[in-house]
Design a protein around this motif. Structure first.
Motif, short mmCIF file in Angstrom:
data_model
loop_
_atom_site.label_atom_id
_atom_site.label_comp_id
_atom_site.label_asym_id
_atom_site.label_seq_id
_atom_site.Cartn_x
_atom_site.Cartn_y
_atom_site.Cartn_z
N TRP A 1 -34.32 -160.27 52.25
CA TRP A 1 -33.10 -160.35 52.04
C TRP A 1 -32.39 -159.11 51.79
N LEU A 2 -33.21 -157.90 51.51
CA LEU A 2 -32.66 -156.55 51.14
C LEU A 2 -31.60 -156.13 52.09
N ALA A 3 -31.99 -156.53 53.43
CA ALA A 3 -31.12 -156.15 54.50
C ALA A 3 -29.74 -156.70 54.37
N GLU A 4 -29.78 -158.24 54.18
CA GLU A 4 -28.56 -158.74 54.01
C GLU A 4 -27.51 -158.27 53.07
N LEU A 5 -28.26 -157.81 51.73
CA LEU A 5 -27.61 -157.27 50.74
C LEU A 5 -26.94 -155.83 51.36
N LYS A 6 -27.67 -155.21 51.88
CA LYS A 6 -27.09 -153.74 52.39
C LYS A 6 -25.87 -153.99 53.35
N LEU B 1 -23.54 -147.55 37.43
CA LEU B 1 -24.09 -148.86 37.40
C LEU B 1 -25.52 -148.96 37.65
N HIS B 2 -26.42 -149.55 37.09
CA HIS B 2 -27.66 -149.83 37.45
C HIS B 2 -27.75 -151.24 37.66
N VAL B 3 -28.67 -151.80 38.56
CA VAL B 3 -29.10 -152.88 38.86
C VAL B 3 -30.36 -153.26 39.20
N ARG B 4 -31.42 -153.99 38.78
CA ARG B 4 -32.51 -154.23 38.80
C ARG B 4 -32.78 -155.81 39.47
N PHE B 5 -33.44 -156.11 40.47
CA PHE B 5 -33.76 -157.18 41.06
C PHE B 5 -35.03 -157.50 40.43
N LEU B 6 -35.41 -158.83 40.03
CA LEU B 6 -36.33 -159.34 39.34
C LEU B 6 -36.97 -160.55 39.99
N HIS B 7 -38.18 -160.79 39.71
CA HIS B 7 -38.75 -162.08 40.37
C HIS B 7 -38.04 -163.28 39.30
N ASP C 1 -29.69 -156.03 27.71
CA ASP C 1 -29.04 -155.24 26.67
C ASP C 1 -28.87 -153.85 26.63
N THR C 2 -29.81 -153.32 27.67
CA THR C 2 -29.61 -151.73 27.74
C THR C 2 -28.47 -151.13 28.69
N GLY C 3 -27.50 -152.36 29.21
CA GLY C 3 -26.68 -152.08 29.99
C GLY C 3 -26.71 -152.26 31.37
N MET C 4 -28.05 -152.74 31.84
CA MET C 4 -28.21 -152.86 33.21
C MET C 4 -27.92 -154.29 33.55
N LEU C 5 -27.63 -154.34 35.06
CA LEU C 5 -27.33 -155.58 35.45
C LEU C 5 -28.70 -156.08 36.01
N VAL C 6 -29.21 -157.19 35.73
CA VAL C 6 -30.40 -157.79 35.66
C VAL C 6 -30.23 -159.17 36.69
N VAL C 7 -30.87 -159.13 37.91
CA VAL C 7 -30.78 -160.25 39.00
C VAL C 7 -31.94 -160.93 39.54
N ARG C 8 -31.93 -162.14 39.59
CA ARG C 8 -33.03 -163.04 39.91
C ARG C 8 -32.50 -164.03 40.89
N ARG C 9 -33.17 -163.61 42.15
CA ARG C 9 -32.88 -164.46 43.28
C ARG C 9 -33.68 -165.76 43.30
N GLN C 10 -32.98 -166.81 43.45
CA GLN C 10 -33.69 -168.00 43.38
C GLN C 10 -34.37 -168.48 44.62
N PRO C 11 -35.05 -169.39 44.94
CA PRO C 11 -35.70 -169.93 46.18
C PRO C 11 -34.72 -170.42 47.03
N LEU C 12 -33.67 -170.95 46.69
CA LEU C 12 -32.44 -171.34 47.78
C LEU C 12 -31.56 -170.11 47.96
#
Length: 333
Positions: free
Chosen positions: A197-202, A264-270, A283-294
């Protein structure tokens, strides 16, 4: 009325197909000309018998691309500001998604078309996969209402959308993006390829106008996107009933300093990352993103969580790219 928020004489490619939509194409061309665009027109193979090249030439002020010989403007190398296609057949749309150029109009779209806005009548049930693939590639799908009498309003909204996109692309050119993937050294041999999915994000970031490069940006990036998702499978061993896996503790990775204004800092997590760890990073000011199975995205920041659903007309990564653009356009502080 000529738009004041768009650079003068931006060049637009309009590709016309078949059916009733082809009959309304001159009205579409007129709307964009009134909006200040310079238009060039190409006819898809299925336009034979539906579109009138000479009438379209008179309307646009330039020869129409259909049969050979090709007009001189086709040989230019600059990319169009955008492409608007109307009335393309499902087969032609399928060719576009696969990068197959069976006709001059399609070749031009693939080489120089820029962002694609695809006006279409309702897809048949079997057209769903093609529509989803179009959206995943970053194309904008615009379904025409069932009553042609309301299409003029659709054209007006489309003009506004194209102007907005071009304005946003111009402003985002100043926001270089760095995309990286973090894998702890002990797990490097288990990591495998980066998530598909990283290619789609780009693609969605590039569509909006972010300068995304696989190489390191020439200038200091204003947007850092990092994947730290896991889980990583452990090799199977004798006597073990099933393979085990490791899901990374997101707080174990080095957290960048969120001090530079406008960065802006973004981190994708499981998706299984512990909620306490997600909140600590947010809370550090980062955007945290979790991609769900669907494919849905849960975006967390200091104010809470936000769900970005993944639907055909507006994929979650497109919504996310727009969210990033809005965040970066806000004044610092």
């Amino acid at each position: 009325m000529r738009s004041k928020s768009k650079p003068a004489a931006a060049r637009l490619l309009i590709v016309i197909g078949r059916g009733l939509a082809a009959g309304f194409a001159p009205d579409l061309v007129w709307h964009f000309q009134q909006g200040g665009f310079e238009t060039r027109i190409a006819l898809a193979p299925e336009a034979e018998g539906w579109a009138a090249p000479e009438a379209l030439r008179a309307l646009s002020g330039a020869p129409v691309l259909f049969h050979e010989p090709h007009p001189a403007w086709v040989e230019r190398t600059d990319v169009f500001a955008a492409t608007v296609a109307i009335g393309l057949s499902p087969a032609t749309i399928s060719d576009l998604t696969r990068g197959v150029a069976r006709a001059s109009a399609l070749d031009l779209m693939l080489r120089r078309g820029g962002p694609l806005f695809l006006l279409h009548e309702p897809f048949p049930d079997e057209g769903g996969p093609v529509a989803r693939e179009c959206a995943a590639l970053g194309h904008t799908l615009v379904e025409l209402p069932r009553h042609p009498g309301t299409w003029r309003k659709t054209f007006e909204r489309l003009l506004s959308d194209v102007v907005s996109l071009l304005s946003r692309r111009s402003s985002l050119a100043a926001f270089p993006v760095a995309v990286s993937r973090t894998v702890p050294a002990p797990l490097a041999t288990l990591a495998g390829d980066a998530p598909a999915w990283l290619a789609e994000l780009k693609r969605q970031l590039r569509r909006l106008g972010f300068p995304v490069s696989d190489a390191a940006p020439e200038h200091a990036p204003r947007l850092h996107i990092e994947t730290y998702e896991g889980p990583f499978p452990l090799p199977e061993k004798k006597g073990r009933s099933s393979a085990l896996s490791v899901t990374l503790d997101p707080t174990a990775a080095e957290t960048p300093s969120i001090e530079s204004p406008g960065v802006l800092h973004v981190r994708f997590l499981h998706p299984d990352a512990p909620e306490t760890a997600v909140r600590a990073l947010a809370d550090t000011g980062m955007l945290v993103v979790r991609r769900q199975p669907l494919g849905h995205l849960i975006v967390s920041d200091g104010s809470g969580d936000r769900l970005l659903p993944d639907v055909t007309a507006q994929p979650a990564f497109l919504r996310f790219a727009e969210l990033l653009a809005d965040r970066l356009s806000q004044p610092a502080g």
